[in-house]
Write an enzyme that holds these catalytic residues in place. Structure first.
Site, PDB file in Angstrom:
ATOM      1  N   ILE A   1       0.845  -1.194   0.000  1.00 18.22           N
ATOM      2  CA  ILE A   1       0.000   0.000   0.000  1.00 18.22           C
ATOM      3  C   ILE A   1       0.883   1.248   0.000  1.00 18.22           C
ATOM      4  CG2 ILE A   1      -1.777   1.277   1.278  1.00 18.22           C
ATOM      5  CD1 ILE A   1      -3.029  -1.363   1.959  1.00 18.22           C
TER       6      ILE A   1
ATOM      7  N   HIS B   1       9.339   4.330  -1.099  1.00 15.20           N
ATOM      8  CA  HIS B   1       9.510   2.916  -0.751  1.00 15.20           C
ATOM      9  C   HIS B   1       8.526   2.026  -1.504  1.00 15.20           C
ATOM     10  CE1 HIS B   1      11.613   0.308   2.090  1.00 15.20           C
ATOM     11  NE2 HIS B   1      10.528  -0.439   2.099  1.00 15.20           N
TER      12      HIS B   1
ATOM     13  N   GLY C   1       3.929   7.614   2.060  1.00 20.77           N
ATOM     14  CA  GLY C   1       4.373   8.955   1.692  1.00 20.77           C
ATOM     15  C   GLY C   1       5.789   9.009   1.134  1.00 20.77           C
TER      16      GLY C   1
HETATM   17  C1  DLZ Z   1       8.701  -1.912   4.576  1.00 20.78           C
HETATM   18  C2  DLZ Z   1       7.381  -2.255   3.979  1.00 20.78           C
HETATM   19  C3  DLZ Z   1       6.419  -1.259   3.771  1.00 20.78           C
HETATM   20  C4  DLZ Z   1       6.657   0.175   4.133  1.00 20.78           C
HETATM   21  N1  DLZ Z   1       5.225  -1.544   3.276  1.00 20.78           N
HETATM   22  C5  DLZ Z   1       4.950  -2.830   2.922  1.00 20.78           C
HETATM   23  C6  DLZ Z   1       3.687  -3.171   2.360  1.00 20.78           C
HETATM   24  O1  DLZ Z   1       2.779  -2.349   2.200  1.00 20.78           O
HETATM   25  N2  DLZ Z   1       3.498  -4.472   2.010  1.00 20.78           N
HETATM   26  C7  DLZ Z   1       4.448  -5.443   2.145  1.00 20.78           C
HETATM   27  O2  DLZ Z   1       4.194  -6.592   1.781  1.00 20.78           O
HETATM   28  N3  DLZ Z   1       5.643  -5.141   2.688  1.00 20.78           N
HETATM   29  C8  DLZ Z   1       5.909  -3.878   3.083  1.00 20.78           C
HETATM   30  N4  DLZ Z   1       7.117  -3.553   3.633  1.00 20.78           N
HETATM   31  C9  DLZ Z   1       8.063  -4.658   3.941  1.00 20.78           C
HETATM   32  C10 DLZ Z   1       8.956  -5.109   2.772  1.00 20.78           C
HETATM   33  O3  DLZ Z   1       8.224  -5.917   1.852  1.00 20.78           O
HETATM   34  C11 DLZ Z   1      10.113  -5.977   3.343  1.00 20.78           C
HETATM   35  O4  DLZ Z   1       9.571  -7.026   4.115  1.00 20.78           O
HETATM   36  C12 DLZ Z   1      11.045  -5.157   4.218  1.00 20.78           C
HETATM   37  O5  DLZ Z   1      11.567  -4.074   3.499  1.00 20.78           O
HETATM   38  C13 DLZ Z   1      12.202  -6.039   4.767  1.00 20.78           C
HETATM   39  O6  DLZ Z   1      12.960  -6.587   3.688  1.00 20.78           O
END
Ligand code: DLZ
Length: 161
Positions: A83, A89, A86
């Site tokens: 999702i 990433h 801001g």
């Molecule tokens: C760090 C992160 C963020 C901000 N958002 C999500 C997300 O919305 N969905 C998801 O599956 N994973 C997210 N992650 C985690 C990253 O996929 C990953 O697990 C981390 O950066 C550690 O490698």
């Protein structure tokens, strides 16, 4: 991307396929919907004992897919929800998981159902997660696509008749 225009896939003779489902853990409620939809689809297809593995986030899906692809699975289904926040990433995680899964699938010849939602907000994700009131069921769709592709690959690896 619109969900309109999706095909009605008819998949048969696939109960013997070895299938693995890999699911990320971010956004628990949406992930529950995706995993349930995927398992329901597998049951409908007669695939009763899939391997189900969890990874922390969507970024970790490709490495596990790669190892599973080398262990004799006929199809893999990758489920996750990313999702937008801001910071940039979002783009990096979406790009990493999409390119990573594509690379694993093309390099190994093992189909990977792409059940990773990339959404602007949680409402968009819930709408696609196969939950009560959702418009779409992307976990179910990802399984059907992976198994349909696995049966196509099996048909072309059999001798011509
Ligand atoms: C760090 C992160 C963020 C901000 N958002 C999500 C997300 O919305 N969905 C998801 O599956 N994973 C997210 N992650 C985690 C990253 O996929 C990953 O697990 C981390 O950066 C550690 O490698």
């Amino acid at each position: 991307m619109s969900g309109k225009g999706a095909p009605e896939l008819s998949v048969k003779n696939c109960g013997d396929l070895r299938v693995a489902v890999i699911a990320a853990q971010w956004h628990e409620q949406v992930m529950e919907g995706l995993v349930s939809g995927a398992l329901r689809a597998l049951t409908e297809l007669g695939i009763d004992e899939p391997t189900v593995l969890r990874v922390p986030g969507s970024f970790e899906l490709p490495v596990v897919a790669k190892v599973l692809a080398g262990r004799g699975y006929d199809a893999i289904v990758a489920l996750g929800v990313v999702i937008r926040g801001g910071t940039p990433h979002f783009e990096y995680v979406c790009q990493g998981v999409t390119q990573g899964l594509t690379q694993v699938s093309v390099d190994t010849g093992v189909p990977i159902g792409f059940g990773v939602l990339t959404c602007d907000d949680e409402k968009q994700a819930v709408d696609r997660a196969g939950l009560d009131g959702s418009r779409e069921d992307k976990g179910h769709e990802a399984v059907t696509a992976a198994i349909a592709t696995a049966t196509t690959l099996r048909s072309i690896s059999e001798p011509w008749r």
